[in-house]
Scaffold this motif. Structure first.
Motif, PDB file in Angstrom:
ATOM      1  N   SER A 176       6.726   2.408  -3.876  1.00  0.00           N
ATOM      2  CA  SER A 176       5.677   2.930  -4.738  1.00  0.00           C
ATOM      3  C   SER A 176       4.846   3.994  -4.016  1.00  0.00           C
ATOM      4  O   SER A 176       4.494   5.036  -4.603  1.00  0.00           O
ATOM      5  CB  SER A 176       4.780   1.783  -5.206  1.00  0.00           C
ATOM      6  N   ASP A 179       6.841   7.134  -3.696  1.00  0.00           N
ATOM      7  CA  ASP A 179       6.857   7.847  -4.976  1.00  0.00           C
ATOM      8  C   ASP A 179       5.588   8.684  -5.167  1.00  0.00           C
ATOM      9  O   ASP A 179       5.638   9.805  -5.708  1.00  0.00           O
ATOM     10  CB  ASP A 179       7.010   6.851  -6.132  1.00  0.00           C
ATOM     11  N   GLN A 183       5.464  12.636  -5.570  1.00  0.00           N
ATOM     12  CA  GLN A 183       4.807  13.224  -6.731  1.00  0.00           C
ATOM     13  C   GLN A 183       3.927  14.402  -6.316  1.00  0.00           C
ATOM     14  O   GLN A 183       3.814  15.399  -7.034  1.00  0.00           O
ATOM     15  CB  GLN A 183       3.971  12.164  -7.442  1.00  0.00           C
ATOM     16  N   LYS A 195      12.127   6.361   1.740  1.00  0.00           N
ATOM     17  CA  LYS A 195      12.320   5.651   0.485  1.00  0.00           C
ATOM     18  C   LYS A 195      13.752   5.118   0.389  1.00  0.00           C
ATOM     19  O   LYS A 195      13.987   3.989  -0.086  1.00  0.00           O
ATOM     20  CB  LYS A 195      12.021   6.574  -0.697  1.00  0.00           C
TER      21      LYS A 195
END
Length: 280
Positions: A176, A179, A183, A195
């Motif tokens: 998370s 991510d 982003q 990741k």
């Protein structure tokens, strides 16, 4: 000259009297009889000298005033003659203009007005173009400043997210956080590879393989992307592809044999000759 002679006689008179007194005691003259005459004479001479000085001062003052008056008259005459000459020149020029058939004063005014308007338009256009250039530069600089501020904000945010990822123990939480980093910066190959490592921890091998491929496409010299792809191939029992990527990762980095043996995702490769050759 007569005064000087009188003064000499007057001052020598007491000496003569004293000599006569020494020779003959019969003709004696007391001091109080001639001293007042001498003092009176000296005072008269001083008075006459003072009057002469006053007369001389008055004459000098009069001469200076006359000289100033004469210079003022000359200046006035020069100014008057100069003005008259200027008027003569203007009259001659006007007559010459009339004789040569020049345009009237209204035409001259119109031409001057048109020329002034033309110059004003040129100056206005020049200043407008300069202002546009300045405005454009200011807009560009403001954009650069805004972008720089945004980059600084993103850098600080990404740094804090990396610190959070280092403290997290759960692979799902790490994913998370990665991510969020992607982003902000979709081309962060380091976040992709980390990741991919977290995805291998939860068994998402194909997802990890896709992320490793994307990272290698973005940077073909990043050894960790080849390392993670080798891990994914190893878990998929693709030993040849895994050994190839592992060799590339070792060529691009100085990974020690201890790290190579400690990697748990290479369990399927440890019994192969190629893997053992990498350890030697």
């Amino acid at each position: 000259m007569n005064r000087l002679f009188a003064l000499i006689v007057l001052f020598s008179f007491p000496a003569v009297l004293l000599a006569n007194q020494a020779d003959s005691t019969a003709n004696t003259i007391d001091d109080p009889l001639y001293k007042p005459f001498i003092e009176r004479y000296i005072l008269d001479e001083i008075k006459s000298l003072r009057q002469e000085n006053q007369q001389l001062r008055a004459q000098v003052t009069k001469q200076i005033a006359e000289a100033k008056l004469e210079s003022s008259d000359r200046a006035i005459q020069y100014t008057t003659s100069t003005i008259n000459n200027i008027f003569y020149i203007i009259t001659a020029a006007a007559s010459l203009l009339v004789l040569l058939g020049w345009r009237s004063l209204s035409d001259i005014k119109k031409s001057i007005k048109a020329e002034m308007e033309k110059k004003i338009q040129m100056l206005t256009g020049d200043y407008e173009s300069r202002l546009e250039d300045i405005e454009k530069k200011m807009i560009d600089r403001s954009k650069i400043i805004i972008e720089t501020q945004q980059d600084i904000t993103n850098t600080n945010t990404i740094h804090s997210l990396w610190m959070r990822a280092g403290l997290e123990k759960s692979a799902e939480e790490k994913i998370s956080i990665y991510d969020e980093i992607l982003q902000i910066n979709p081309n962060d190959i380091e976040a992709m590879t980390y990741k991919a490592d977290a995805l291998l921890e939860i068994g998402e091998v194909r997802w990890a393989l896709n992320l490793s491929n994307t990272a290698i496409e973005l940077d073909s010299n990043y050894y960790l992307a080849f390392w993670q792809r080798a891990c994914a191939y190893s878990l998929m029992n693709k030993q040849a592809e895994a050994i190839k990527d592992l060799k590339t990762a070792l060529e691009l980095s100085d990974v020690s044999t201890e790290e190579l043996q400690a990697e748990k995702h290479f369990e399927n490769l440890k019994d192969t000759k190629e893997f053992k050759a990498l350890l030697s």
